[in-house]
Design an enzyme around this catalytic site. Structure first.
Site, PDB file in Angstrom:
ATOM      1  N   SER A  28       0.845  -1.196   0.000  1.00  0.00           N
ATOM      2  CA  SER A  28       0.000   0.000   0.000  1.00  0.00           C
ATOM      3  C   SER A  28       0.877   1.242   0.000  1.00  0.00           C
ATOM      4  CB  SER A  28      -0.934  -0.031   1.222  1.00  0.00           C
ATOM      5  OG  SER A  28      -1.926   0.961   1.101  1.00  0.00           O
ATOM      6  N   ASN A  29       0.323   2.377   0.330  1.00  0.00           N
ATOM      7  CA  ASN A  29       1.105   3.610   0.408  1.00  0.00           C
ATOM      8  C   ASN A  29       0.477   4.516   1.459  1.00  0.00           C
ATOM      9  OD1 ASN A  29      -0.968   5.375  -0.948  1.00  0.00           O
ATOM     10  ND2 ASN A  29      -0.625   3.848  -2.533  1.00  0.00           N
ATOM     11  N   ALA A  30       1.103   5.670   1.683  1.00  0.00           N
ATOM     12  CA  ALA A  30       0.723   6.514   2.820  1.00  0.00           C
ATOM     13  C   ALA A  30      -0.335   7.563   2.484  1.00  0.00           C
ATOM     14  CB  ALA A  30       1.966   7.196   3.369  1.00  0.00           C
TER      15      ALA A  30
END
Ligand code: CTP
Length: 214
Positions: A28-30
């Site tokens: 995923s990512n932030a």
């Protein structure tokens, strides 16, 4: 200005996506979902009906938006295709993970001593690019973001063409964890404007630009 968008349907993708490796781990990512939430609030303020298809994000969405929760890119695309009929504008604000594990494991992946774990990743579908290809007579209008570290404007213009977008918002990575942003808004017809300020203000500029194409 309000009458422009009154009762028009606006579809927004927001937040990060998650691609599972196994039942407990994911890529995923932030992304916080702040830009998507700001766009939804702006569209509602202008009288539009708003659907947000969002990955797991920490920012609350406006209560009056219709929200569809998803995890992966394929799920996001499927939900958007379902929501697409009758839509005037689609804005891709989601930070969609570009790759997913080729074969997610149904069980938790176990360590095998010191043996390295090699993951094979395959590309995910391009959500906004696929929706853009569904255009009939130029509708829905489509807008996206381009996060670039160098040659911002040229790379963003190229991305706008490749994805058949009407508008692209080019920004650097500093916008990621902040409520402030610095961006170039570029329109297909050649219009361009620099923006520096809150994501709320950027959302306002995006709807002003899109409104001019209606
Ligand atoms: N996007 C999307 N589906 C994807 C990847 C990106 O809908 N699988 C959308 C994003 O929501 C954004 C735009 O496309 O509006 C550009 O995203 P970006 O990550 O900058 O571009 P990529 O297509 O991933 O290209 P690259 O990472 O190679 O620069």
């Amino acid at each position: 200005m309000k009458s422009f968008w009154r009762n028009k349907k606006v579809l927004i993708t927001s937040g990060p996506t998650r691609e599972h490796l196994d039942p407990v781990r994911f890529l995923s990512n932030a992304s916080s979902g702040r830009m998507g939430a700001a766009l939804a609030a702006e569209a509602l303020a202008r009288g539009a009906r708003v659907t947000v298809v969002t990955g797991p994000a920490i920012t609350p969405l406006p209560k009056r938006a219709q929200v569809v929760h998803v995890n992966g890119a394929q799920e996001m695309l499927d939900a958007c295709l379902k929501a697409l009929p009758g839509t005037t504008a689609v804005i891709g604000a989601a930070a969609v993970a570009d790759f997913r594990p080729a074969v997610p494991s149904a069980r938790k992946i176990k360590k095998q001593g010191a043996k390295p774990l090699v993951l094979k990743l395959v590309p995910t579908p391009d959500v906004i690019g696929t929706l853009s290809k569904r255009k009939k007579k130029g509708r829905p209008l489509t807008a996206g973001f381009a996060l670039e570290t160098d040659d911002l404007i040229n790379n963003a213009r190229e991305k706008m063409e490749k994805k058949h977008l009407d508008l692209i918002v080019a920004n650097g990575p500093d916008a990621l964890f902040s409520d402030k942003t610095r961006a170039m808004v570029l329109a297909k017809g050649g219009g361009a404007a620099f923006y520096s300020g809150s994501k709320k203000g950027l959302a306002r500029m995006i709807f002003d630009f899109l409104g001019r194409s209606l």
